[in-house]
Design a protein around this motif. Sequence first.
Motif, PDB file in Angstrom:
ATOM      1  N   HIS A   1       0.834  -1.194   0.000  1.00 46.02           N
ATOM      2  CA  HIS A   1       0.000   0.000   0.000  1.00 46.02           C
ATOM      3  C   HIS A   1       0.870   1.246   0.000  1.00 46.02           C
ATOM      4  O   HIS A   1       2.085   1.187   0.227  1.00 46.02           O
ATOM      5  N   THR A   2       0.225   2.383  -0.238  1.00 44.26           N
ATOM      6  CA  THR A   2       0.879   3.677  -0.107  1.00 44.26           C
ATOM      7  C   THR A   2       0.448   4.286   1.219  1.00 44.26           C
ATOM      8  O   THR A   2      -0.749   4.419   1.481  1.00 44.26           O
TER       9      THR A   2
ATOM     10  N   SER B   1      -4.043  10.443  -4.702  1.00 46.74           N
ATOM     11  CA  SER B   1      -4.456   9.168  -5.301  1.00 46.74           C
ATOM     12  C   SER B   1      -3.730   8.910  -6.615  1.00 46.74           C
ATOM     13  O   SER B   1      -3.344   7.771  -6.900  1.00 46.74           O
ATOM     14  N   SER B   2      -3.524   9.954  -7.429  1.00 45.11           N
ATOM     15  CA  SER B   2      -2.830   9.739  -8.701  1.00 45.11           C
ATOM     16  C   SER B   2      -1.362   9.405  -8.478  1.00 45.11           C
ATOM     17  O   SER B   2      -0.780   8.601  -9.202  1.00 45.11           O
TER      18      SER B   2
ATOM     19  N   ALA C   1      -0.169   7.862  -5.789  1.00 45.89           N
ATOM     20  CA  ALA C   1      -0.148   6.483  -5.284  1.00 45.89           C
ATOM     21  C   ALA C   1      -0.311   5.487  -6.430  1.00 45.89           C
ATOM     22  O   ALA C   1       0.393   4.471  -6.489  1.00 45.89           O
ATOM     23  N   ARG C   2      -1.211   5.795  -7.341  1.00 50.74           N
ATOM     24  CA  ARG C   2      -1.507   4.877  -8.443  1.00 50.74           C
ATOM     25  C   ARG C   2      -0.413   4.876  -9.519  1.00 50.74           C
ATOM     26  O   ARG C   2       0.073   3.817  -9.923  1.00 50.74           O
ATOM     27  N   ASP C   3      -0.036   6.070  -9.957  1.00 52.22           N
ATOM     28  CA  ASP C   3       0.828   6.179 -11.138  1.00 52.22           C
ATOM     29  C   ASP C   3       2.319   6.285 -10.821  1.00 52.22           C
ATOM     30  O   ASP C   3       3.150   5.937 -11.662  1.00 52.22           O
TER      31      ASP C   3
ATOM     32  N   LYS D   1      -2.017   1.623  -5.435  1.00 55.28           N
ATOM     33  CA  LYS D   1      -3.147   2.554  -5.426  1.00 55.28           C
ATOM     34  C   LYS D   1      -3.876   2.625  -4.097  1.00 55.28           C
ATOM     35  O   LYS D   1      -4.566   3.603  -3.803  1.00 55.28           O
ATOM     36  N   ASP D   2      -3.748   1.580  -3.270  1.00 56.42           N
ATOM     37  CA  ASP D   2      -4.444   1.576  -1.980  1.00 56.42           C
ATOM     38  C   ASP D   2      -3.734   2.502  -1.000  1.00 56.42           C
ATOM     39  O   ASP D   2      -2.550   2.304  -0.683  1.00 56.42           O
TER      40      ASP D   2
END
Length: 326
Positions: free
Chosen positions: A73-74, A277-278, A280-282, A287-288
């Motif tokens: 996770h992030t 969120s971006s 964390a995802r990219d 992404k979590d």
Amino acid sequence: MADEWKAPTEGNEEAKSWRLLEKVLLSSVQEQRRARRWGIFFKLLTFAYLFVALAVFSPRFDFQGAAGSGDAHTALIEITGMIADKEQASADNVVTALRRAFEDSRTKGVVLRINSPGGSPVQSGYIYDEIRRLRGEHPDIKVYAVITDLGASGAYYIASAADAIYADKASLVGSIGVTAAGFGFVGTMEKLGVDRRVYTAGEHKAFLDPFQPAKEDEVRFWQQVLETTHRQFIDSVKKGRGERLKDAEHPELFSGLVWSGEQALELGLIDGLGSASSVARDVVGAKDLVDFTIQESPFDRFAKRLGAGVAAHLSLLMGLQGPSLH
């Protein structure tokens, strides 16, 4: 014969009375025992409720253990509001959250979501130093600062310690400067006919007293203190940002001006546009988001409203606070 007949009757009546009294006393004792047992039960129930409430709302309560899974996770840490001792964004709270995030084996990256006008240079410096220390100990875990509405002064000081900084195109970024504000009430005191009597040991002990005229040598001294703090701030930003600053000698870069996210990107104050969120995802690739932010308990907030918050604002109004990164 009549007397012989009445004696047993009176004896029987007396026995009945004693038996009735005994039943009443036993019933009363049983009722008292029942009431005592229920009293103990409700006391234990109240104690258990308070214990659970304290545990749940305590900032030391670890919410991550129950929510965590085997997936990476992030880690998310919020830095919101004034950066100062006893505030939500104090160094104690942020540093504790950072250490917990780095110690979690499932943490793939850390995002500092920042929305703050700044605050204490000391508290900001503590957090800055801890970020750099943890980055050195855990080179595989990157730290990303994400500025939402505002990342100014002490907040940007903290952000500059991250591996990269992101913001929205309309975020306000920068304000690399130092301020110390107060009021002077000398004229008001004269109009009211009030004498200010201050007794000190030390020639300059009362140099921040707002009820006395400012002295030129003390003003020069205080300006030197602010300039020293400003230089420390600039050095830390340059150390954190390095060659990513497009023009470290830009005449207004460290003047205290604030820039939009779009302008900050052009100046090298940030590395890109994005949200928590971006990133964390990219960027992190996990992404979590798991929130490691230390939350204040209701008791802390109540105490602050009663005392600490009022005292802090009064000291600011009276000119008794030190330099601030605002």
